[in-house]
Design a protein around this motif. Structure first.
Motif, PDB file in Angstrom:
ATOM      1  N   THR A 133      23.070  10.792   2.995  1.00  5.71           N
ATOM      2  CA  THR A 133      22.857  12.296   3.703  1.00  5.71           C
ATOM      3  C   THR A 133      23.814  12.644   4.809  1.00  5.71           C
ATOM      4  O   THR A 133      23.763  13.716   5.192  1.00  5.71           O
ATOM      5  CB  THR A 133      21.378  12.304   3.895  1.00  5.71           C
ATOM      6  N   TRP A 134      24.597  11.706   5.172  1.00  7.82           N
ATOM      7  CA  TRP A 134      25.358  11.995   6.442  1.00  7.82           C
ATOM      8  C   TRP A 134      26.763  12.387   6.013  1.00  7.82           C
ATOM      9  O   TRP A 134      27.575  12.724   6.632  1.00  7.82           O
ATOM     10  CB  TRP A 134      25.514  10.614   7.242  1.00  7.82           C
ATOM     11  N   CYS A 135      26.852  12.473   4.623  1.00  6.42           N
ATOM     12  CA  CYS A 135      28.283  12.789   4.073  1.00  6.42           C
ATOM     13  C   CYS A 135      28.115  14.302   3.537  1.00  6.42           C
ATOM     14  O   CYS A 135      27.544  14.724   2.885  1.00  6.42           O
ATOM     15  CB  CYS A 135      28.461  12.017   2.691  1.00  6.42           C
ATOM     16  N   THR A 136      29.008  15.117   4.393  1.00  3.52           N
ATOM     17  CA  THR A 136      29.032  16.755   4.396  1.00  3.52           C
ATOM     18  C   THR A 136      29.391  16.732   2.874  1.00  3.52           C
ATOM     19  O   THR A 136      28.935  17.704   2.389  1.00  3.52           O
ATOM     20  CB  THR A 136      30.247  16.964   5.128  1.00  3.52           C
ATOM     21  N   PRO A 137      30.498  16.388   2.066  1.00  5.61           N
ATOM     22  CA  PRO A 137      30.640  16.912   0.842  1.00  5.61           C
ATOM     23  C   PRO A 137      29.460  16.644  -0.110  1.00  5.61           C
ATOM     24  O   PRO A 137      29.269  17.287  -1.173  1.00  5.61           O
ATOM     25  CB  PRO A 137      31.673  16.055   0.337  1.00  5.61           C
ATOM     26  N   VAL A 184      22.067   7.570  -6.499  1.00  4.64           N
ATOM     27  CA  VAL A 184      21.757   6.364  -5.833  1.00  4.64           C
ATOM     28  C   VAL A 184      22.315   6.398  -4.367  1.00  4.64           C
ATOM     29  O   VAL A 184      23.304   7.049  -4.137  1.00  4.64           O
ATOM     30  CB  VAL A 184      22.727   5.213  -6.571  1.00  4.64           C
ATOM     31  N   VAL A 185      21.673   5.926  -3.477  1.00  2.00           N
ATOM     32  CA  VAL A 185      21.819   6.252  -2.225  1.00  2.00           C
ATOM     33  C   VAL A 185      23.040   5.173  -1.507  1.00  2.00           C
ATOM     34  O   VAL A 185      22.898   4.058  -2.231  1.00  2.00           O
ATOM     35  CB  VAL A 185      20.890   5.853  -1.310  1.00  2.00           C
ATOM     36  N   TYR A 186      23.858   5.689  -0.767  1.00  2.00           N
ATOM     37  CA  TYR A 186      25.310   5.051  -0.574  1.00  2.00           C
ATOM     38  C   TYR A 186      25.046   4.812   1.076  1.00  2.00           C
ATOM     39  O   TYR A 186      25.458   5.641   1.884  1.00  2.00           O
ATOM     40  CB  TYR A 186      26.314   5.573  -1.178  1.00  2.00           C
ATOM     41  N   GLY A 187      24.412   3.486   1.594  1.00  4.96           N
ATOM     42  CA  GLY A 187      24.753   3.339   3.107  1.00  4.96           C
ATOM     43  C   GLY A 187      23.859   4.143   3.872  1.00  4.96           C
ATOM     44  O   GLY A 187      24.501   4.962   4.633  1.00  4.96           O
ATOM     45  N   ASP A 188      22.737   4.383   3.363  1.00  8.47           N
ATOM     46  CA  ASP A 188      21.747   5.612   4.074  1.00  8.47           C
ATOM     47  C   ASP A 188      20.202   4.786   4.158  1.00  8.47           C
ATOM     48  O   ASP A 188      20.118   3.843   3.475  1.00  8.47           O
ATOM     49  CB  ASP A 188      21.615   6.685   3.212  1.00  8.47           C
ATOM     50  N   LYS A 189      19.458   5.424   4.946  1.00  7.98           N
ATOM     51  CA  LYS A 189      18.116   4.891   5.191  1.00  7.98           C
ATOM     52  C   LYS A 189      17.280   5.789   4.121  1.00  7.98           C
ATOM     53  O   LYS A 189      17.249   6.872   4.031  1.00  7.98           O
ATOM     54  CB  LYS A 189      17.644   5.027   6.498  1.00  7.98           C
ATOM     55  N   ALA A 190      16.305   5.151   3.529  1.00  6.35           N
ATOM     56  CA  ALA A 190      15.395   5.608   2.633  1.00  6.35           C
ATOM     57  C   ALA A 190      14.536   6.696   3.479  1.00  6.35           C
ATOM     58  O   ALA A 190      14.405   7.904   2.997  1.00  6.35           O
ATOM     59  CB  ALA A 190      14.234   4.599   2.301  1.00  6.35           C
ATOM     60  N   ALA A 191      14.149   6.831   4.676  1.00  9.29           N
ATOM     61  CA  ALA A 191      13.625   7.708   5.355  1.00  9.29           C
ATOM     62  C   ALA A 191      14.387   9.013   5.660  1.00  9.29           C
ATOM     63  O   ALA A 191      13.997  10.157   5.182  1.00  9.29           O
ATOM     64  CB  ALA A 191      13.053   7.226   6.817  1.00  9.29           C
ATOM     65  N   ALA A 192      15.684   8.868   5.805  1.00 15.28           N
ATOM     66  CA  ALA A 192      16.637   9.807   6.114  1.00 15.28           C
ATOM     67  C   ALA A 192      16.697  10.755   4.544  1.00 15.28           C
ATOM     68  O   ALA A 192      16.771  11.709   4.383  1.00 15.28           O
ATOM     69  CB  ALA A 192      17.979   9.481   6.242  1.00 15.28           C
ATOM     70  N   VAL A 193      16.743   9.984   3.321  1.00 11.63           N
ATOM     71  CA  VAL A 193      16.848  10.383   2.096  1.00 11.63           C
ATOM     72  C   VAL A 193      15.585  11.264   1.785  1.00 11.63           C
ATOM     73  O   VAL A 193      15.411  12.377   1.276  1.00 11.63           O
ATOM     74  CB  VAL A 193      17.023   9.368   0.988  1.00 11.63           C
ATOM     75  N   ARG A 194      14.298  10.771   2.239  1.00 12.71           N
ATOM     76  CA  ARG A 194      13.185  11.510   1.870  1.00 12.71           C
ATOM     77  C   ARG A 194      13.234  12.726   2.524  1.00 12.71           C
ATOM     78  O   ARG A 194      12.698  13.904   2.110  1.00 12.71           O
ATOM     79  CB  ARG A 194      12.140  10.709   2.058  1.00 12.71           C
ATOM     80  N   ARG A 195      13.596  12.915   3.863  1.00 11.46           N
ATOM     81  CA  ARG A 195      13.676  14.255   4.727  1.00 11.46           C
ATOM     82  C   ARG A 195      14.655  15.175   4.082  1.00 11.46           C
ATOM     83  O   ARG A 195      14.529  16.159   3.965  1.00 11.46           O
ATOM     84  CB  ARG A 195      14.137  13.833   6.082  1.00 11.46           C
ATOM     85  N   PHE A 196      15.851  14.471   3.688  1.00 15.24           N
ATOM     86  CA  PHE A 196      16.898  15.247   2.966  1.00 15.24           C
ATOM     87  C   PHE A 196      16.017  16.025   1.847  1.00 15.24           C
ATOM     88  O   PHE A 196      16.405  17.369   1.597  1.00 15.24           O
ATOM     89  CB  PHE A 196      17.973  14.421   2.694  1.00 15.24           C
ATOM     90  N   VAL A 240      15.826   9.063  -7.280  1.00 16.58           N
ATOM     91  CA  VAL A 240      16.685   8.433  -6.247  1.00 16.58           C
ATOM     92  C   VAL A 240      16.575   7.218  -6.271  1.00 16.58           C
ATOM     93  O   VAL A 240      15.275   6.817  -6.004  1.00 16.58           O
ATOM     94  CB  VAL A 240      16.512   9.210  -5.008  1.00 16.58           C
ATOM     95  N   LEU A 241      17.497   6.033  -6.255  1.00 15.33           N
ATOM     96  CA  LEU A 241      17.422   4.825  -6.096  1.00 15.33           C
ATOM     97  C   LEU A 241      17.889   4.386  -4.789  1.00 15.33           C
ATOM     98  O   LEU A 241      18.980   4.977  -4.211  1.00 15.33           O
ATOM     99  CB  LEU A 241      18.356   4.085  -7.218  1.00 15.33           C
ATOM    100  N   ASP A 242      17.394   3.430  -4.165  1.00 13.96           N
ATOM    101  CA  ASP A 242      18.106   2.840  -2.829  1.00 13.96           C
ATOM    102  C   ASP A 242      19.405   2.193  -3.276  1.00 13.96           C
ATOM    103  O   ASP A 242      19.684   1.722  -4.409  1.00 13.96           O
ATOM    104  CB  ASP A 242      17.058   1.810  -2.113  1.00 13.96           C
ATOM    105  N   SER A 243      19.880   1.885  -2.360  1.00 15.42           N
ATOM    106  CA  SER A 243      21.387   1.193  -2.386  1.00 15.42           C
ATOM    107  C   SER A 243      21.673  -0.273  -2.830  1.00 15.42           C
ATOM    108  O   SER A 243      22.439  -0.649  -3.503  1.00 15.42           O
ATOM    109  CB  SER A 243      22.347   1.326  -1.191  1.00 15.42           C
ATOM    110  N   ASP A 244      20.521  -0.931  -2.883  1.00 11.13           N
ATOM    111  CA  ASP A 244      20.404  -2.177  -3.377  1.00 11.13           C
ATOM    112  C   ASP A 244      21.375  -3.161  -2.565  1.00 11.13           C
ATOM    113  O   ASP A 244      22.123  -3.908  -3.088  1.00 11.13           O
ATOM    114  CB  ASP A 244      20.217  -2.500  -4.637  1.00 11.13           C
TER     115      ASP A 244
END
Length: 190
Positions: free
Chosen positions: A81-85, A111-123, A133-137
């Protein structure tokens, strides 16, 4: 008067040297601005042309995905979510998911890359998208797929083979074109 004559020669020499240095510096700046960064250059992927690695990780949204049981095309997207592209690419993923899921032709999985689940849900609540959407394991899945940096996506055929790697964002029409071409070749070959 002979004592003052060498001074103009030196000042002209200094002036020509300064102009020469200025031209060289300007050319170097132009070269640096116009040349591609090594990080931007496409790199070979260790998974293209091979059976896709497993998609591990807990589902933040949607259901877990087992590539071995998938009967349609799969677009595996690594993002943050922090990645502009990644944020810029999101509407293209939404378009693919909405249009091609209707036909059953393609499923999108992120697949989430270096991010938090809460930020992904908000996004996803803010920007839409209903795909899995899978967490980054802890980055293991990204490592297995050979991800260099996000956004990076992989198109997996219904047979489980990684067909192509997209670096820096996907464009819906490009993905659709690759799928239609591959399916057209498969129909023509049978």
């Amino acid at each position: 008067m002979t004592a003052t004559q060498p001074a103009p020669r030196r000042s002209r020499t200094v002036m020509f040297a300064a102009i020469g240095v200025g031209v060289v510096m300007a050319l170097l700046v132009i070269l640096l601005i116009t040349s591609k960064n090594a990080d931007d250059a496409p790199s070979a992927s260790p998974v293209v042309g091979k059976v896709a690695p497993a998609l591990n990780g807990k589902a933040i949204q949607g259901d877990a995905v087992d590539i071995g049981t998938n009967d349609r095309w799969l677009l595996v997207n690594f993002f943050a979510t922090w990645c502009t592209p990644c944020v810029q690419e999101h509407p293209q993923l939404r378009k693919l998911s909405e249009e091609m899921q209707k036909t059953g032709q393609l499923k999108v999985v992120s697949v989430v890359y270096g991010d938090k689940a809460a930020a992904v849900r908000r996004f996803f609540a803010k920007n839409g998208g209903t795909w899995t959407v899978l967490d980054s394991d802890n980055g293991r899945t990204a490592l297995d797929w050979g991800v260099a940096k996000v956004p990076e996506s992989f198109l997996v055929s219904p047979t489980g083979t990684v067909v192509v790697r997209f670096q820096g964002g996907v464009v819906a029409t490009d993905v659709e074109s690759i799928i239609n071409k591959a399916e057209g070749q498969a129909e023509g070959g049978s």
